[in-house]
Design a protein around this motif. Structure first.
Motif, PDB file in Angstrom:
ATOM      1  N   ASP A   1      42.124  49.388  38.329  1.00 43.65           N
ATOM      2  CA  ASP A   1      40.677  49.569  38.288  1.00 43.65           C
ATOM      3  C   ASP A   1      40.152  49.896  39.672  1.00 43.65           C
ATOM      4  N   ILE A   2      40.934  49.464  40.667  1.00 49.79           N
ATOM      5  CA  ILE A   2      40.568  49.754  42.043  1.00 49.79           C
ATOM      6  C   ILE A   2      41.656  50.613  42.635  1.00 49.79           C
ATOM      7  N   LEU A   3      41.273  51.717  43.218  1.00 45.38           N
ATOM      8  CA  LEU A   3      42.265  52.603  43.833  1.00 45.38           C
ATOM      9  C   LEU A   3      42.023  52.633  45.330  1.00 45.38           C
ATOM     10  N   ILE A   4      43.056  52.276  46.073  1.00 45.88           N
ATOM     11  CA  ILE A   4      42.944  52.345  47.525  1.00 45.88           C
ATOM     12  C   ILE A   4      43.641  53.613  47.979  1.00 45.88           C
ATOM     13  N   LEU A   5      42.926  54.494  48.665  1.00 48.55           N
ATOM     14  CA  LEU A   5      43.512  55.746  49.135  1.00 48.55           C
ATOM     15  C   LEU A   5      43.526  55.733  50.661  1.00 48.55           C
ATOM     16  N   ASP A   6      44.732  55.613  51.238  1.00 54.74           N
ATOM     17  CA  ASP A   6      44.846  55.518  52.695  1.00 54.74           C
ATOM     18  C   ASP A   6      45.061  56.899  53.288  1.00 54.74           C
ATOM     19  N   GLU A   7      44.059  57.422  53.945  1.00 53.60           N
ATOM     20  CA  GLU A   7      44.074  58.768  54.554  1.00 53.60           C
ATOM     21  C   GLU A   7      44.634  59.835  53.626  1.00 53.60           C
ATOM     22  N   PRO A   8      44.011  59.983  52.449  1.00 59.99           N
ATOM     23  CA  PRO A   8      44.569  60.946  51.482  1.00 59.99           C
ATOM     24  C   PRO A   8      44.370  62.397  51.893  1.00 59.99           C
ATOM     25  N   THR A   9      43.420  62.688  52.767  1.00 55.71           N
ATOM     26  CA  THR A   9      43.112  64.094  53.043  1.00 55.71           C
ATOM     27  C   THR A   9      43.796  64.620  54.292  1.00 55.71           C
ATOM     28  N   ALA A  10      44.591  63.759  54.943  1.00 59.67           N
ATOM     29  CA  ALA A  10      45.204  64.162  56.218  1.00 59.67           C
ATOM     30  C   ALA A  10      46.013  65.446  56.098  1.00 59.67           C
ATOM     31  N   VAL A  11      46.611  65.678  54.943  1.00 64.43           N
ATOM     32  CA  VAL A  11      47.504  66.842  54.824  1.00 64.43           C
ATOM     33  C   VAL A  11      46.955  67.922  53.889  1.00 64.43           C
ATOM     34  N   LEU A  12      45.670  67.858  53.582  1.00 60.85           N
ATOM     35  CA  LEU A  12      45.130  68.813  52.612  1.00 60.85           C
ATOM     36  C   LEU A  12      44.305  69.914  53.267  1.00 60.85           C
ATOM     37  N   THR A  13      44.254  71.077  52.597  1.00 65.17           N
ATOM     38  CA  THR A  13      43.347  72.140  53.045  1.00 65.17           C
ATOM     39  C   THR A  13      41.930  71.760  52.621  1.00 65.17           C
ATOM     40  N   PRO A  14      40.922  72.441  53.174  1.00 65.27           N
ATOM     41  CA  PRO A  14      39.538  72.135  52.775  1.00 65.27           C
ATOM     42  C   PRO A  14      39.362  72.228  51.256  1.00 65.27           C
ATOM     43  N   GLN A  15      39.926  73.283  50.661  1.00 65.58           N
ATOM     44  CA  GLN A  15      39.777  73.433  49.209  1.00 65.58           C
ATOM     45  C   GLN A  15      40.401  72.265  48.462  1.00 65.58           C
ATOM     46  N   GLU A  16      41.595  71.893  48.900  1.00 69.25           N
ATOM     47  CA  GLU A  16      42.286  70.797  48.215  1.00 69.25           C
ATOM     48  C   GLU A  16      41.529  69.486  48.384  1.00 69.25           C
ATOM     49  N   SER A  17      40.972  69.290  49.570  1.00 68.61           N
ATOM     50  CA  SER A  17      40.180  68.088  49.798  1.00 68.61           C
ATOM     51  C   SER A  17      38.982  68.061  48.849  1.00 68.61           C
ATOM     52  N   ASP A  18      38.293  69.210  48.755  1.00 64.73           N
ATOM     53  CA  ASP A  18      37.133  69.278  47.862  1.00 64.73           C
ATOM     54  C   ASP A  18      37.526  68.921  46.437  1.00 64.73           C
ATOM     55  N   GLU A  19      38.684  69.447  46.019  1.00 67.71           N
ATOM     56  CA  GLU A  19      39.145  69.172  44.664  1.00 67.71           C
ATOM     57  C   GLU A  19      39.420  67.688  44.484  1.00 67.71           C
ATOM     58  N   LEU A  20      40.029  67.089  45.514  1.00 67.28           N
ATOM     59  CA  LEU A  20      40.316  65.660  45.449  1.00 67.28           C
ATOM     60  C   LEU A  20      39.011  64.860  45.335  1.00 67.28           C
ATOM     61  N   PHE A  21      37.990  65.305  46.066  1.00 67.73           N
ATOM     62  CA  PHE A  21      36.721  64.574  46.014  1.00 67.73           C
ATOM     63  C   PHE A  21      36.112  64.644  44.622  1.00 67.73           C
TER      64      PHE A  21
END
Ligand SMILES: Nc1ncnc2c1ncn2[C@@H]1O[C@H](COP(=O)(O)OP(=O)(O)OP(=O)(O)O)[C@@H](O)[C@H]1O
Ligand SMILES: [Mg+2]
Lengths: 350, 503
Positions: free
Chosen positions: B160-180
């Motif tokens: 129910d709780i997801l902890i994401l530790d620096e998930p965007t460090a290796v992503l492109t801007p587009q991929e980050s946006d998608e993750l968001f």
């Protein structure tokens, strides 16, 4: 400070080991005090006992330093046993036939024995370099081959028909290594090797590279260290030390000939000592001495008490476990205590 | 009542590293809560405590008002807490669904019902709108997709709780946006998300609340309303960020590095990892290589420093063909900051001194006699560079293991920049570093460029590349697909090339 801490930890661990062993000896219905007294008398009690302890420790120091240098460089040379035997047999055979004066003959025979050990390790080095074969496996296998090969040499081509067991003939008397009041010159060679090894590891550029390889081989490689040739050198050098141990066993020991079982357990004891000593050459030297005391004292124990000789091997193993175990325990609990006091302080400051 | 309440959490790593001192954190149900702070502030430590990976030295945790002891991740999962780590923990040769169910397999007499499992996993994937095929092999997935698999894995375990530790460090801007978008979708479905990042704009974009840590202490938890990145940075560092990067016009001189028609084939598959790569670097300029992780940039760097032998092509440094030279010979003329500081850049268990003189030890000035190292010289050199590069340490005999991430990287950078080589190869020099350390290293990079060094900069951080590079190559599938002046394009365009979506 750091040195003091390490010495203190070693002493506490050894004492713990003695306590544990005392309990075990009690369960065997012998008196620990008597056993320890015998151990002391025969291991340290007199010059005769002490010099004989140093003689016993000599091969252990060589194989121990050999293992320590290898492990600290990330080279898993486990072939001390085979290398020692090859050194011993080479020196023993040459010692029978060589015909040069004593002052030249002894060093030549010692060095040639060392080279025989280096050559034996060199097979592993070559397999590693050209076929990327793990030296861990190859040196182990070469132990077996070395064992049977040397026994073969002593049983067939170079057999002394007058001996009761498979053995080569006695080397020429001129090549017997002299001793001072019972302490054999071989021990001084061991001290020299200690100094040389320490200098190599701590001071030289190649020693620096080797130690860095031991810490992290990728780091060393990318940093420009000559990883391949250093590994080869370390294998050859540590092989040389083990071979030298074997050569001095022939020149300086009591047998002066190669016979089945002369290698005893020196190879594996050396590996064990290096591990206990954290692959530090100086600590290895002192643990080598310590095991010399145990081994010599053990003989006394057997004489004076009813403790059987098998029990002595058992005690040795217990001591190793206790030393290693206690050391980790001390480190663990001293850290736990330190972090607890730190916690108190941090909470109090809030 | 808060959904999760962590109270007065202390953590001392043995023997005496204070990672957390009396931190409180409360999470409401269904919020996106960011945790920010400099390197070593204690973010990961706090989260690992919540996930049961490490034991706090003291403090208590309440879930739904109930006091709990979370002694293992298994326990955490039972409480509905899941975490995705900085490093992924997937098995590349397994299928997606196998990775997801790993450790939670439902089996009948020891046999896993594969089809059923795959379907079940696919259901979850679809429910949350991820676009992934559960029957693919993980090794075939992009980094971004692998990260999603990690998230799906936690969802499968009913987190129910997801902890994401620096998930965007290796992503492109587009991929980050998608993750968001994905994260917001998860929130809509009632999940609580803890988000850790060093990129403040991202944090401001998606969080409901933000908790700031500094040196193991909680500074504040703020609502994400009317707050600026500058204010957050100030809370994190304790002072305003002092300088802005100002870049002068580059004045490139002669060519220092040229890579010509370089191709590398993979040993395993017959695929080309690099095909016909041509790039050059001149003295006095920063040349960036942009690309999604795993598109050949790592191999390109390995070829340049000599760890990989190319199948064809040449590498020329300073007008000399070095293609046949060993790493050792090349390192005399190349400064190199590897991407993995813990496993390649440093020997964590050697001393700081020993780490600082690596590669320098090849130089004459550090030799003494025929065989020895000049340790005295080494020491004074180490003292000088640690001062010059602002490395904070107690003793040169300490192990780099005890340094914070930022300081570890400073040791690597100090060592390499003080080599004085004309060519500097940087592979992800600021990955995982906080704002202050990143800015500091950026400034150093520009200093080096102004001192007429030639710099090759490989980075997954597009902002960094746009800021620093004088010229920018884009690499995709082992090919150079574009070559820009970063002043003339925007990040989005470059991102499009990285993804291969450009015409
Ligand atoms: N296993 C460990 N042993 C000793 N100290 C540690 C350990 N792990 C972390 N530390 C120390 O604890 C402190 C907090 O580390 P932590 O990893 O939680 O920081 P962080 O905020 O996640 O930093 P980053 O942004 O670099 O990921 C640092 O000083 C770090 O050096
Ligand atoms: Mg972290």
């Amino acid at each position: 400070m750091r040195v003091f801490r390490r010495v203190a930890i070693s002493i506490i661990s050894i004492l713990t080991a003695f306590v544990v062993c005392a309990i075990l000896i009690r369960t065997q219905k012998s008196s620990p005090i008597e056993v320890y007294r015998a151990l002391y008398t025969y291991g340290l009690g007199s010059w005769a006992a002490f010099s004989s302890t140093l003689n016993t420790a000599t091969p252990l120091i060589f194989t121990g330093i050999s293992a320590a240098i290898a492990f600290a460089s990330g080279v898993v040379n486990l072939g001390q046993h085979g290398q020692l035997l090859m050194g011993a047999v080479t020196t023993a055979i040459l010692g029978v036939y060589l015909n040069i004066p004593s002052w030249l003959g002894i060093p030549v025979l010692a060095v040639v024995g060392g080279f025989a050990g280096a050559l034996w390790a060199g097979i592993a080095a070559m397999l590693k370099r050209h076929y990327e074969m793990d030296e861990f496996i190859s040196t182990l296998m070469l132990n077996f081959i070395g064992e049977y090969f040397t026994i073969y040499l002593a049983t067939y081509p170079f057999l002394d028909r007058k001996a009761y067991v498979p053995a080569t003939r006695l080397i020429k008397r001129v090549y017997f290594m002299p001793d001072f009041n019972g302490l054999n010159v071989a021990f001084f060679v061991a001290v020299f090797v200690l100094v040389l090894s320490f200098w190599y590891m701590k001071m030289t550029r190649q020693g620096y590279e080797s130690r860095m390889m031991g810490y992290n081989v990728e780091f060393a490689r990318v940093g420009g260290c000559a990883v391949e040739s250093n590994s080869t050198f370390v294998l050859l050098f540590t092989g040389f030390l083990s071979g030298l141990a074997g050569a001095l066993l022939i020149l300086g020991g009591t047998q002066h000939r190669f016979m089945k079982g002369i290698g005893a357990n020196f190879g594996w004891d050396g590996v064990m000592i290096a591990i206990i000593a954290n692959n530090n050459v100086i600590e290895t030297f002192f643990y080598g001495l310590f095991f010399g005391i145990l081994k010599n004292g053990a003989i006394g124990m057997e004489f004076e008490t009813s403790v059987p000789s098998e029990f002595i091997l058992f005690l040795e193993a217990i001591i190793v476990l206790c030393v290693v175990g206690t050391r980790s325990a001390i480190e663990y609990y001293s850290q736990a205590i330190r972090s607890l006091t730190k916690l108190r302080k941090v909470v109090a400051e809030k | 009542m808060a959904y999760i309440q962590m109270t007065k959490i202390y953590k001392i790593y043995p023997p005496n590293v204070v990672a957390l001192s009396g931190v409180d954190l409360s999470l409401d149900k269904g919020e996106i809560h960011s945790v920010i702070g400099e390197n070593g502030a204690g973010k990961s430590t706090l989260m690992k405590i919540l996930y049961g990976m490490i034991k706090p030295s003291s403090g208590e945790i309440m879930v739904n008002g109930q006091r709990v002891q979370i002694t293992s991740p298994l326990e955490a999962i039972k409480l509905g807490i899941g975490m995705v780590h900085q490093e992924f923990m997937l098995i590349p040769s397994f299928h997606v669904y196998e990775n997801v169910i790993l450790g939670q397999e439902k089996s009948i007499a020891g046999f896993i019902k594969k089809k059923q499992a795959a379907n079940h996993v696919q259901e979850i994937i679809d429910r949350y709108g991820f676009k992934i095929d559960s029957n693919k092999l993980v090794s075939q997935l992009s980094v971004a997709a692998q990260q999603k698999v990690e998230i799906i894995k936690q969802l499968y375990r009913k987190a129910d709780i997801l902890i994401l530790d620096e998930p965007t460090a290796v992503l492109t801007p587009q991929e980050s946006d998608e993750l968001f978008e994905q994260i917001i979708e998860l929130k809509r479905q009632g999940k609580t998300i803890v988000f850790i990042s060093h990129k403040l704009d991202e944090v401001l974009k998606i969080s409901d609340r933000i908790t700031v840590l500094r040196k193991g202490q909680k500074i504040a938890t703020v609502e994400n309303k009317n707050i600026s990145a500058a204010e957050l940075a100030k809370m994190m560092i304790g002072r305003p960020l002092s300088y802005q990067i100002k870049k002068s016009q580059s004045k490139p001189k002669r060519e220092i590095l040229s890579v010509e028609n370089l191709s590398v084939r993979s040993r395993k598959s017959d695929k080309e990892i690099l095909s016909d790569v041509n790039i050059y670097v001149r003295n006095g300029e920063v040349v960036g290589i942009a690309g999604i992780e795993g598109n050949g940039q790592y191999e390109l760097v390995q070829c340049i420093i000599g760890k990989i032998k190319p199948d064809s092509g040449r590498i020329v440094i300073n007008n000399a063909d070095v293609t046949a030279l060993s790493i050792r010979e090349r390192r005399r003329i190349i400064s190199y900051v590897p991407q993995d500081r813990k496993y390649v850049g440093l020997a964590l268990k050697a001393t700081i001194l020993e780490n600082l003189i690596m590669t320098h030890h090849l130089k004459k000035e550090f030799h003494k006699g025929f065989l020895s190292l000049n340790w005295k010289k080494a020491k004074s050199h180490a003292k000088d560079v640690t001062k010059q590069f602002e490395v904070i340490y107690r003793d040169l005999d300490e192990q780099p293991m005890v340094l914070s991430g930022g300081n570890q990287q400073k040791v690597v950078v100090a060592r390499e920049f003080s080599l004085g080589s004309d060519l500097i190869v940087l592979d992800q020099p600021t990955r995982g570093l906080d704002i202050a350390s990143t800015e500091y290293i950026h400034r150093l990079i520009l200093e080096m460029r102004n001192a007429d060094k030639g710099i090759l900069l490989v980075s997954a951080d597009l902002d960094e590349l746009m800021q620093l590079s004088d010229r920018l190559y884009v690499i995709r599938d082992g090919r150079i697909v574009a070559h820009f002046d970063p002043n003339e394009v925007d990040a989005h365009t470059v991102g499009t090339y990285m993804l291969g979506a450009a015409g």
